[in-house]
Design a protein around this motif. Sequence first.
Motif, PDB file in Angstrom:
ATOM      1  N   LYS A  41       9.410   0.435 -14.183  1.00 34.68           N
ATOM      2  CA  LYS A  41      10.777   0.112 -13.774  1.00 34.68           C
ATOM      3  C   LYS A  41      11.068  -1.342 -14.110  1.00 34.68           C
ATOM      4  CE  LYS A  41      13.865   0.060  -9.763  1.00 34.68           C
ATOM      5  NZ  LYS A  41      13.951   0.287  -8.296  1.00 34.68           N
ATOM      6  N   VAL A  42      12.207  -1.568 -14.723  1.00 31.10           N
ATOM      7  CA  VAL A  42      12.596  -2.907 -15.175  1.00 31.10           C
ATOM      8  C   VAL A  42      13.633  -3.469 -14.211  1.00 31.10           C
ATOM      9  CG1 VAL A  42      13.440  -4.275 -17.110  1.00 31.10           C
ATOM     10  CG2 VAL A  42      12.209  -2.144 -17.532  1.00 31.10           C
ATOM     11  N   SER A  43      13.476  -4.738 -13.854  1.00 33.99           N
ATOM     12  CA  SER A  43      14.443  -5.438 -12.998  1.00 33.99           C
ATOM     13  C   SER A  43      14.540  -6.891 -13.449  1.00 33.99           C
ATOM     14  CB  SER A  43      14.033  -5.357 -11.526  1.00 33.99           C
ATOM     15  OG  SER A  43      12.758  -5.939 -11.334  1.00 33.99           O
ATOM     16  N   LEU A  44      15.647  -7.528 -13.124  1.00 37.08           N
ATOM     17  CA  LEU A  44      15.887  -8.925 -13.492  1.00 37.08           C
ATOM     18  C   LEU A  44      15.628  -9.807 -12.285  1.00 37.08           C
ATOM     19  CD1 LEU A  44      19.185  -8.572 -15.584  1.00 37.08           C
ATOM     20  CD2 LEU A  44      16.850  -8.816 -16.437  1.00 37.08           C
ATOM     21  N   VAL A  45      14.794 -10.824 -12.475  1.00 40.26           N
ATOM     22  CA  VAL A  45      14.469 -11.764 -11.394  1.00 40.26           C
ATOM     23  C   VAL A  45      14.811 -13.172 -11.866  1.00 40.26           C
ATOM     24  CG1 VAL A  45      12.668 -10.317 -10.407  1.00 40.26           C
ATOM     25  CG2 VAL A  45      12.075 -11.907 -12.223  1.00 40.26           C
ATOM     26  N   PRO A  46      15.269 -14.013 -10.941  1.00 43.49           N
ATOM     27  CA  PRO A  46      15.555 -15.418 -11.323  1.00 43.49           C
ATOM     28  C   PRO A  46      14.272 -16.229 -11.451  1.00 43.49           C
ATOM     29  CG  PRO A  46      16.049 -15.063  -9.009  1.00 43.49           C
ATOM     30  CD  PRO A  46      15.676 -13.723  -9.558  1.00 43.49           C
ATOM     31  N   VAL A  47      14.149 -16.956 -12.553  1.00 48.98           N
ATOM     32  CA  VAL A  47      12.980 -17.783 -12.832  1.00 48.98           C
ATOM     33  C   VAL A  47      13.455 -19.202 -13.135  1.00 48.98           C
ATOM     34  CG1 VAL A  47      10.971 -18.115 -14.308  1.00 48.98           C
ATOM     35  CG2 VAL A  47      11.714 -15.809 -13.708  1.00 48.98           C
ATOM     36  N   LYS A  48      12.776 -20.203 -12.535  1.00 49.68           N
ATOM     37  CA  LYS A  48      13.158 -21.595 -12.741  1.00 49.68           C
ATOM     38  C   LYS A  48      12.440 -22.119 -13.995  1.00 49.68           C
ATOM     39  CE  LYS A  48      13.658 -24.117  -9.121  1.00 49.68           C
ATOM     40  NZ  LYS A  48      13.403 -24.973  -7.918  1.00 49.68           N
ATOM     41  N   ASN A  49      13.212 -22.726 -14.881  1.00 50.32           N
ATOM     42  CA  ASN A  49      12.663 -23.261 -16.121  1.00 50.32           C
ATOM     43  C   ASN A  49      12.306 -24.736 -15.961  1.00 50.32           C
ATOM     44  OD1 ASN A  49      15.179 -24.400 -16.012  1.00 50.32           O
ATOM     45  ND2 ASN A  49      16.005 -23.305 -17.786  1.00 50.32           N
ATOM     46  N   GLU A  50      11.993 -25.384 -17.080  1.00 47.86           N
ATOM     47  CA  GLU A  50      11.576 -26.789 -17.042  1.00 47.86           C
ATOM     48  C   GLU A  50      12.706 -27.722 -16.616  1.00 47.86           C
ATOM     49  OE1 GLU A  50      10.103 -27.681 -20.867  1.00 47.86           O
ATOM     50  OE2 GLU A  50       8.302 -26.400 -20.685  1.00 47.86           O
ATOM     51  N   ALA A  51      13.923 -27.320 -16.864  1.00 54.41           N
ATOM     52  CA  ALA A  51      15.071 -28.167 -16.498  1.00 54.41           C
ATOM     53  C   ALA A  51      15.576 -27.887 -15.089  1.00 54.41           C
ATOM     54  CB  ALA A  51      16.201 -27.978 -17.503  1.00 54.41           C
ATOM     55  N   ASN A  52      14.727 -27.180 -14.268  1.00 52.12           N
ATOM     56  CA  ASN A  52      15.083 -26.822 -12.896  1.00 52.12           C
ATOM     57  C   ASN A  52      16.353 -25.989 -12.835  1.00 52.12           C
ATOM     58  OD1 ASN A  52      12.862 -28.138 -11.800  1.00 52.12           O
ATOM     59  ND2 ASN A  52      13.967 -30.099 -11.655  1.00 52.12           N
ATOM     60  N   GLN A  53      16.533 -25.139 -13.808  1.00 53.89           N
ATOM     61  CA  GLN A  53      17.660 -24.213 -13.833  1.00 53.89           C
ATOM     62  C   GLN A  53      17.119 -22.791 -13.756  1.00 53.89           C
ATOM     63  OE1 GLN A  53      19.928 -25.023 -17.350  1.00 53.89           O
ATOM     64  NE2 GLN A  53      20.645 -27.051 -16.626  1.00 53.89           N
ATOM     65  N   PHE A  54      17.882 -21.956 -13.053  1.00 53.08           N
ATOM     66  CA  PHE A  54      17.463 -20.568 -12.876  1.00 53.08           C
ATOM     67  C   PHE A  54      17.984 -19.709 -14.024  1.00 53.08           C
ATOM     68  CE2 PHE A  54      17.158 -22.222  -8.582  1.00 53.08           C
ATOM     69  CZ  PHE A  54      15.960 -21.664  -8.147  1.00 53.08           C
ATOM     70  N   THR A  55      17.067 -18.959 -14.608  1.00 51.54           N
ATOM     71  CA  THR A  55      17.423 -18.007 -15.659  1.00 51.54           C
ATOM     72  C   THR A  55      16.857 -16.627 -15.297  1.00 51.54           C
ATOM     73  OG1 THR A  55      15.423 -18.560 -16.916  1.00 51.54           O
ATOM     74  CG2 THR A  55      17.452 -19.779 -17.457  1.00 51.54           C
ATOM     75  N   SER A  56      17.522 -15.613 -15.707  1.00 48.38           N
ATOM     76  CA  SER A  56      17.086 -14.251 -15.406  1.00 48.38           C
ATOM     77  C   SER A  56      16.032 -13.801 -16.425  1.00 48.38           C
ATOM     78  CB  SER A  56      18.271 -13.283 -15.441  1.00 48.38           C
ATOM     79  OG  SER A  56      18.902 -13.313 -16.714  1.00 48.38           O
ATOM     80  N   LYS A  57      14.992 -13.151 -15.924  1.00 50.19           N
ATOM     81  CA  LYS A  57      13.902 -12.675 -16.761  1.00 50.19           C
ATOM     82  C   LYS A  57      13.517 -11.270 -16.334  1.00 50.19           C
ATOM     83  CE  LYS A  57       9.548 -14.298 -18.762  1.00 50.19           C
ATOM     84  NZ  LYS A  57       8.491 -15.348 -18.703  1.00 50.19           N
ATOM     85  N   LYS A  58      13.110 -10.462 -17.283  1.00 48.52           N
ATOM     86  CA  LYS A  58      12.750  -9.084 -16.983  1.00 48.52           C
ATOM     87  C   LYS A  58      11.366  -9.028 -16.336  1.00 48.52           C
ATOM     88  CE  LYS A  58      15.400  -6.831 -20.651  1.00 48.52           C
ATOM     89  NZ  LYS A  58      15.325  -5.930 -21.845  1.00 48.52           N
ATOM     90  N   SER A  59      11.261  -8.263 -15.282  1.00 50.27           N
ATOM     91  CA  SER A  59       9.977  -8.012 -14.628  1.00 50.27           C
ATOM     92  C   SER A  59       9.770  -6.503 -14.541  1.00 50.27           C
ATOM     93  CB  SER A  59       9.944  -8.631 -13.227  1.00 50.27           C
ATOM     94  OG  SER A  59      10.901  -8.005 -12.392  1.00 50.27           O
ATOM     95  N   TYR A  60       8.517  -6.100 -14.569  1.00 45.85           N
ATOM     96  CA  TYR A  60       8.172  -4.676 -14.635  1.00 45.85           C
ATOM     97  C   TYR A  60       7.330  -4.303 -13.418  1.00 45.85           C
ATOM     98  CZ  TYR A  60       9.615  -5.293 -19.484  1.00 45.85           C
ATOM     99  OH  TYR A  60      10.330  -5.587 -20.617  1.00 45.85           O
TER     100      TYR A  60
END
Length: 461
Positions: free
Chosen positions: A88-107
């Motif tokens: 099952k695929v879902s989108l989770v917020p992940v913090k990058n190097e610039a302290n910004q949240f981006t959505s990434k696929k998690s399984y």
Amino acid sequence: MSVNVNSVFFSTIVRYQCSCGQFQPFSSIYFCRHCVKLRCKLCVSHEVDSQYCQHCLEYIPTIDAKLKKNKCASCYSCPSCTHTLSTKVSLVPVKNEANQFTSKKSYVLICSYCKWTSKDVGIADQFAATGGWPETEVADTKRIDALFEYYKLVAQKEKLEKEKKRMVHGQRPGHAIHLLDKYGISASLSPKVTETLRAKLYSGKLMANNYSSDKSVNELKAESAKATDVCVPLDVDLYYKKRIEIMSESSIEQRITQIELQPCNVASFYPISKMLSVKRSLRCKQCDHNLSKPEYNPSSIKFKIRLSAFYDIPELQVSKVPQLIAHKPCLMELTIKNPTQYLTHISFLNDAQYGSSIGQVHLPQQQLLLPPNDDTLELDTEHSDNNKYNDDPKVVSFRRGNKLGIFVTVVPNHEKECKLVFCMKHDFVHNSMQVNGDKGTQRSWVIHNVMLDLTSFMYCS
């Protein structure tokens, strides 16, 4: 009242005797065209051709399959209901190097039947669809490896002691270098080869002395004693006085599916890797020719070689059987089908070599002719070929293409059982051969023992 018998659902009624002496259904018998004998799965050599996962249809080489313990790395079964897990695929917020949240696929692994998920046991979500799921570690792995090494050294020590005793008592000839010296062959060899043999002999003696020393045995015993100290004593309060919660306890079937972990609680379940399937090839033990060889492609259901009996042997079926009564003659109809492209001659004999009949059967005495198989012939329309082959209407009931119907009389000797064993003789045409510059065919006569199990049609008053 007659009973229509379908060969698909009643395949155990008619059985052919294999070369090993057992009666098998016609659908599970092979015919070796080189030995001209019937073969079953019990009297042939089984060879593993390839391993594959039956879920994802991925071909896995033999070396990789051994390293992965014959398990697929990307397919899993549910530990609760053993159904196949889906991703099952879902989108989770992940913090990058610039302290910004981006959505990434998690399984996440989820079972569509019982709704079990990998989150129930605390497995973290993966960011790759395949190949990233953690493997469970067995607590007793080090102990098992230590015991394996210990028993491997003990077996090697015992083997060396047996070899030493044989050489001392003269039960076995000496080492290869002694045989070379005895027969004078070492003089003809080069000095380099002779020194190599002597060095191997000397190193073997040193190895035997090292394994036979008491110090090495004591060390091995100490290592095994350390491995056995891992055993934990039984906690009586935990297993006898604790209240059992049925919904949280695992069943015996669920524990057996994970034999290395044997989880006692539902919360300790882990995904089970799918076991690999194999494609086997069957080889005749007498002439070493292949009887069945599949394709290497996992998605292919075709065979490179498929010498099944229904390609070359006339198929005998039971068409209509009345209710059989003990010690009374009953008329029964049999059908014979010719699968080959040649005219086949068939005759019946009552003297079967193996097996005892529980009943009597009166078979046709004359020789029967079966026309070749023609795929372009329409079998829906009946063809009256009885006059062409001069058939007796008391023996032959019908002719339809390459199929023939005959009447036989059965007399059961027992009230609850009826088994008939007889011989069927027919000619087999080998492949086309060059005989004196002309193409010709070679015919050979084959005799098969056939058993009819008509116990299910016995009339019980």
